[in-house]
Structure formats: structure tokens, C-alpha cells
Design a protein around this motif. Sequence first.
Motif, PDB file in Angstrom:
ATOM      1  N   PRO A 153       0.808  -1.226   0.000  1.00 27.69           N
ATOM      2  CA  PRO A 153       0.000   0.000   0.000  1.00 27.69           C
ATOM      3  C   PRO A 153       0.840   1.274   0.000  1.00 27.69           C
ATOM      4  O   PRO A 153       0.270   2.372  -0.077  1.00 27.69           O
ATOM      5  CB  PRO A 153      -0.815  -0.117   1.283  1.00 27.69           C
ATOM      6  N   HIS A 197      -4.346  -1.410   6.000  1.00 20.00           N
ATOM      7  CA  HIS A 197      -4.552  -2.324   4.873  1.00 20.00           C
ATOM      8  C   HIS A 197      -4.319  -3.780   5.249  1.00 20.00           C
ATOM      9  O   HIS A 197      -4.332  -4.647   4.371  1.00 20.00           O
ATOM     10  CB  HIS A 197      -3.626  -1.932   3.717  1.00 20.00           C
ATOM     11  N   GLN A 198      -4.110  -4.039   6.529  1.00 18.25           N
ATOM     12  CA  GLN A 198      -3.994  -5.391   7.067  1.00 18.25           C
ATOM     13  C   GLN A 198      -2.816  -6.155   6.442  1.00 18.25           C
ATOM     14  O   GLN A 198      -2.918  -7.356   6.177  1.00 18.25           O
ATOM     15  CB  GLN A 198      -5.314  -6.167   6.867  1.00 18.25           C
ATOM     16  N   TRP A 199      -1.693  -5.471   6.261  1.00 18.76           N
ATOM     17  CA  TRP A 199      -0.455  -6.126   5.860  1.00 18.76           C
ATOM     18  C   TRP A 199       0.280  -6.522   7.136  1.00 18.76           C
ATOM     19  O   TRP A 199       1.286  -5.910   7.535  1.00 18.76           O
ATOM     20  CB  TRP A 199       0.393  -5.181   4.994  1.00 18.76           C
TER      21      TRP A 199
END
Length: 1011
Positions: A173, A194-196
Motif C-alpha cells: 500500500p 490495509h492489514q499487511w
Amino acid sequence: MIMAMAEEEREKVLFSLKEGKLTDEELTVNNVRDVLKAIHDDLWVSVACSDRLVDDLTLQRVILEVGLERTQTALERVKDILPSESDTGKQTSAETLTEYFRELPVDAQLCHVRAILLKRLDRLNTFVELCKEQPIVPVEKEVEVEDPEWEDDPWAETNAGPVTPRTNVILPPVTLSAFLTTDLLQSAFILAIHQWFGALRVLHYRHRACLWPHRFTILEHIPAHANPTDYHFLLPSCDSLTSSEQRFDASEWRSEKDVSELPTVRLAVQSSDALSGFDTIIDSTPVITAPEAPEDILNAESVSEWYQKRVDDIIEATGMIDIVLTLIQHGASQNVPHLDELGEDLSLLSRLVYDVPRGHKSEDEDWTLTRWRAMNPPAIIRAYLAHSTPSTLPHDITHFVMPYLFVLESRAERAGKPEPQLPKRLLYEYILHAPLEMVLSVFEASKPTLPAAQRIIKQEDDMVRLSLACLYGSDSLNEWSTMSGIFECLPVWEMTAADNEEDAADMTISSLGAFVTPSTSRPRATPSDLLIFFNPLPLSSLSRALDILDVHLESGEIFSRWSVPAPLRWFLQSSNSLAEQRAWANRMARRAGGSEDELTSLEDWEWLLEDMLKLAGETKIKGAFGLLPRDEIIRIYFGGLLSTGKFEVAKDLLRKTTQLKFEKESLEDICLACSHEFYDNASSGNYKFGEMKLAYECLDVPPLSDRLIKEKEFIEATSRLSSFNIVSRPGIPISPIEIRLTKDRLSLVSQVLSSNVDAYKHTEVILDLVYKLGFRDDIAAEVKAFAMLADTALQAEDFSRAYETSQRMIDTVLNLRATLMGIGDPKVREASEVCWVACFQLGRQPEFDDVDKKLLLLGRAIEICPPDRLHDVLTAWRRLENEDLEARQERLETSHNGAVTTVHPKNTKSLPKTAASSLQTRLRDFHMPSPPLLNTPDARALASKTFNTVAANFPFSVGHRGRSQFSQLSQGDERSRSGSRKGTGTDDVQTQASRVFSKGIGWLIGADEDI
């Protein structure tokens, strides 16, 4: 020429690289190395490498490496100036280095640029690892179904390798150039949003020193709906030995700091002022580092508080109980304290939200931990079972309620307040307040025939106590099959109780009846109250209570069958109340005939009688009508049958049913009571239809007797009275109940005569009405009737009919006096009083022209009146006689042309022989003075005073009819006086009598009562 062109191109590339006018696509590894290698200005090259950022990893790495190479020479010179590790004069070395940088500011600037390039190189290496942690989302591939007929397709590829599913590669992202220049904390925020999570783990691992102070802020940027399992390595944990927060594992890219990054060097660079204006000249990117913060370690309590706050935030934002449950479970596994109870709550709440059957209403689905904690245990149990059905209730109690109750018990033990009965108490409380169909479901799952491990209620005596409390505490009127089902689930105890134990049990049930009776302090005994009452009872009393319950349930079913349902507690309340049982028996006998399924056949009524007798109870246990004698139940039943108007069925039952055997008087009493009820409820007096018709026909059920005939005649009289349209109040016809409640029923006859012009002409009809009103053998009433008829005829100036009626009245009185041998009897006195007054009234009527008849009437009045009234009547008779003599003398003088014929004033020709002899006898007996003396003024005054006294004591008052009787009498007196040679004056006895006469015909019914 060629050399000149090459030099020009190199200058162009250099200019483009430094100024940023050469696009990333035009840059390559080769031209960067070749061009920058040819430039000997290290500062210019290093600054150019720090200024230019690209998104290509390889190219960016080359740029950074070239820049670092150009700072290496200056770095070596700085190392020579710095003291060795054994030196202790740090302050001296810093000052020496500062002086060095002032003399040679280029080295200070190169050290500054080197520090920037080193950090960018570290981030570039981190970015390379970030890209390796990118989420891979597989792309769904359509699966082709092979046709079986083409299974041996010769064209198919036999050596086809394994199929690799296609995937979508997601780019980070944040771009490389942004990652190198943006604050590292902001990059961490972007990755969290962004849930990385893998990239975040790498970031924490390689840059812990920068991100550790802001670890909780980074966690707050993770979406609330994200599964904690995906980022569990980022969640805080505790060390069980130190009871404090445990650090993340970390491994930075360089174990040792570069010389340019040492605090001494950085301080010397800043102190030398070598960088003054340097950033503006080279347009350098600001140093990108996270804000400095102390690397504080939280204690275990603070970590626990963070978990609890995170739970509240997630539930408030999403309501996803499974997410927070996973979070708490992870925290508990990482030695975070005080999460066990929270985990229990979340686990139980998770069952409520996800496992419990839900209803159709979404407003009940908004569950939060705050709402859960605010609810008490009974409310939570009701929430677990709110959408349960009778078929699912046992499963729901076993899988949802019981685990919750065990958790509560465990918590009580952990709190040092063990309560082993807590699960039982809360479960029983729910059962006591549950609908009966739910209670039945619980009892079916607790039958003694089931294995103990499968039963919801384990103890048999508890089942009995709960069933008694639920059934006797219920208000249900139509769930008798359900109640019987509960009873059938109860254990059967074969025990023989002693007489004293049975008496104690019965006394207990009696006291229970008083307990369930409403009072001001307790309007209604709840099932919980009843359970408290049943708890101390021994097994013998409980067994006896079950026997009584069996009888009550059967009685309740019978009541319900005949449309008179009663709650089960009524049987306890009425067990010692005869009045209550009698009232319900009447209700049952009457409601059964008036129910929707109306009883029409003889068999139905026989069934009702059988059930009512069954309720009396033939065993040691009294039934619902146990206090009522059998004969009274039969009378109540038969009265209820009669109240339905099915008299033919009643007659058939009397003929065919052996149980209906009444004494003659008892049967008549029932029929008369029922007839009276119909009569009193009738809106019309006509006995040809409606309630009055039923009242009349009801009397035909038993054989006729004098009592029944008299009642039937009264109904006929009521119908006759209603046909005359008499009223109780102006404009309101008299009702049957008013007729029955009239104290003096002769007043009704008076109203008939006064309200109907020609009624007096129908003597026999009026006499028949008098007889049927209950005066058939009452001579005094018959005489009053004659008197009323005569008086009404007199007012109508029908003197002949008035005289005929008076004659019948006189004959009746004389016969009565002769039969009873004198006037000592009260009936004789009453009849005589009415008769002589009536004769006196008509005999002295001025408008009645027949003097002979008037003299006869006055003579009868003299004969019948009491001695104290004789003077009054005799005065009137003498006056009439004198007027008659004068009239005769005038007629004789006229007929003989003036010849005068003398008539002896004591002539008694006008009196009948009987009356004359009677008069002479009575005068002789009472030593009356000579009649002429009555003509003296003193005598007339005495007679007037005497008659006033008589008139004042007449037991009647005459009503007005037609024109004023007073005016008529006055006119008659004028006519009478005009033919007489003597005037009587205003105090004349005749005038006083006329005034009394003008009061109407009410004198026949009482002294001074108005009609």
C-alpha cells in the motif's frame, strides 16, 4: 569531434540526474554508475544520490551504494580524529571534531549525507522483505467437468504437469520512494489499515527501536473486524516471572552504528555550523525518523486494561463477539492477568449471539458486553431461552444455560463464597416463571425413567415441589392437557402414611388454601412463593399433595368441559368454603346450558349431572363440591336446567332419571325460584312470549298445586296489568319486577281504574284481577275492590252502576258478618269500615237523584258503621229524609192545586223495614236523643265536628277524575239548598264529606298514601 560530443552528453546526464529532470524510465544502472564515476566531486555525487528517489529496487540500491561510496573517504578521515575505545576524553574528542568540521565543512556535510543514505538503505532492505510478506489472494478458477465419453481422448496431453493456480499479486500500500521518505510510523499506520500484518511484523522486527513506543497506537489502526489470529505476533504479552510486558523479538540491519551515526559525530556536525544553508542548497529530504519516546515497559495490570479496552472498542464498533473472544483467548495464553472472567463472559456471550436460535426481530440482536454485564443471571437465562420452543428447550438448557450456571458457580468459588445450590436455584427460578408448555418440556426431559446424567432436574422430590408450585401458581384456564402431562411425568411413590400423617398433610393443604387466598399484603401467590411453602414438606406430605393434585386436575378438566374453568388454585381456596363451592356449582349448572355448545339432548344433561355428582368426591379426598350435600347439588343442577328454558328435557329427566328424586315441596320450591327469576328478569309482562312466558311454563314442570296455581295466576295478573298500560313514572310503563315489589297490590287495581275510563264497567274482570293478584280468599280485599269500582263509577257519574256495585259490596259484608258471627274479627272490621264509608259517600252524593236508594245506602251505613261514627251518618240520613219530605210536600201541594197535606216529620217510610228496625234498635240501645234535636244549631255544629273527625280518619283518599269533584259537590249542594227551606252553613257535614270525597279512590288502599 567524437570526444567533444561524448563530453557534452555526459554533462547533460549529470545535469539531468542532479536536477531530477531525467525520468525514472531513462535511468539505468549502467548510466548511473558510468556518469557518476566520472565525476570527482564526492559531495556533489553523494548529495545527488540523496536527492534522487526511484521506485525501482535495483536502481535505488545502486544510487544509494554509489552515494555511500563517495562518503567513505571522509568517513575514514573522521575515524582518525575520533579517539579509540580505550580513550576516555570524550569531551575533548567532540571539541576536536567540531574544530575539524569547522576547518573542513565538506567532511561534516558528507557525514550528514552518509547518515541519511544509510537509513534509506536500511529501509530499502526492509521494503524488500515487506514485499515478500504481501498477501496472496487466489483467483477462483472455473473447473471444467469432463465428459465420461471423452475419458480416453487420444488428443489429450498425457504428460501434463501439475496445474498452478493463478494468483493476484497485491502491491504494497506504500511505494518504495514514499517508504524511504515518509515517517516510519505513518508507514506502519498504512500497513495496519490495509492489514499487511506480515509487513508489520517485519517492520517491528527490523525497526523495533523506532516503533516500540508507538506499538499500541499502531494496533489501534488495525480494523476492528480483523481476526486477531492474523496479527497475534503484534499483540502485547506478559512475562510470568516479571509480571510485566514482554518485548518483541528484533534484529536490526546493522548490529553496530556507523561512525556518521554516532552521537559524538552528530553533535559535532551540528555544532560546527557546517550544515548552515546546506539543506537549502542541496534540497535535501528531511531526516525521516519516528518521534523519540521512552521505551517504557508496561506492567501486567496495564496490559490487561489495554485488552479490556480493545474488547470494548471492537464490540462497540462491530459487535463481533467472536473477534473479541479470539483476542481475549490469545491474551490469556500470553499470561495477561484478569482475562479469565472476561473470556468467560465473551465465550458465553458468543454462544448467545452465534449459537442460540434467533427470532425474527432484529432489535433483540444488538448485544454488547456492556449490556451483558448489566444483566442479572435470571435475565441472561431468559435471553438464552427467549427463542426456544418446547422441542428445543431441553437441548438449549443443557448446552447454553447449564454451562453458564457452572461458570457462575466457579466464580463464586474463586471469590471465596461457594454456593453449590446456585445452578439449581437459578434453573428452578426460570422453570417457575416459564409457560406451562415449557415446564412440561423440562419435566419430560427429567422423568425418573431417564438416566440421571440426562435429566435436567435430578432430584425427584424437587420435581414434585416444582410441579406443585407451577401448577397451583398458574392462572391458566385452558391448558389442562398440559397440566396433566406435567403430572404424568412425576414420580410414583408407594408409601403408606399413618392417619396422623394424612391429617397433617390435609392440614397442610388447608393452610395452603389460606396461603393462596389474595390479601392486601399479597394480591397473588406466585409460584416462587408456593415453592417456599412446599420446600419444608416431607415426602409423605408431598405424596398426599400429589393425590390431591390428581383430584384437582380432574375437577379442572370437568369445569373446563362445561365452560366454567377455574385456575387450579381455586380448588385450594374453596376447599373449606361452602359458599364458594355453592356459587361455582350454580355457575356450572347455568353456564353449561348457555355455553356455545348448547346442551340439547337428554344424554348431555345426564352427563352434566354425572360430572357434578363426581365433583362431590366419593373417596377420602374431597372434590370441588365436597362440602355440598348430594341433594343440594341435584337441586342446583335441576335449577340450572330450568334456567335454560328446556322444560321438556326437565320433565323427561324427572320421569327417566332415578337420581332426580325430589320431595313434592322441594320440587315446587325449585320451580318457583326459577319462575321468579324469569319473572324478575322479564322486560315485558306479557306471558305469551319472552322471559314471562318461561316463568309461566316453568310452573308446568311439576304437578300443579295451590302454590303453583297461585303463582300462575299472579303471572296472568301481571300480564293483564301490563295490557292496561299503567306506568310507574310518567312515560315509563311499569315493569314486572315493580309489580312484584309493590307492597299493596290493590294499589295496582286502583291505577287500572284511574287510568282507564271504562275499566269500572268490567266488574268481573277487575274482580278476577284482584283474585289473581293474591286476594282470592281475602274478603276485605274483595270489598275494597267493590268500593273502588263504586267510587270510580260515582266519579264517572254512573250512579246506577255505582249503586249496583255497592249492593254487591253490602251483601258480601253482611254475609261475612253473619258467617263470622259479629264484628270482632279483624277482617270483618276492615270490610265493614270500607263498606260503610263507601255507602255513606254514595248515599250523600247530591247529584244522585234516587233518594230511596240513597236513604237505603245511608241506612246500611248506619247499620254497619262503628258506634262512634253513628252520629255522623245519622245526621246525613236525617237531613236527606227531611229534604225528601219537603220535596214530597211540595209535590203534593202542586198536585192538589194548593191543598196542603201534612206529613209527619218522623215518617220513616223511605227506610227499608230492616234498616228502620235496625236503626230503631241501635238508637234505643245507645239511648240516642230525639232526631229533631239534630236540627238545632248546636247539634249541627257537633255533627260537623264529628264528621270532620271521621273524614280525617278514613283509610283512603279519592283520586280526581273528570272535572273537579269539589265543584260538582258544591253545585249539588246549591241545588239541594235551593230545594230546601233551611241552609246548613259552611260547616255543614255534607260539605266536609264532599271535601273528603274529592281526594279520589285511594282510600281503598291505605290511610294517606298517594297512588
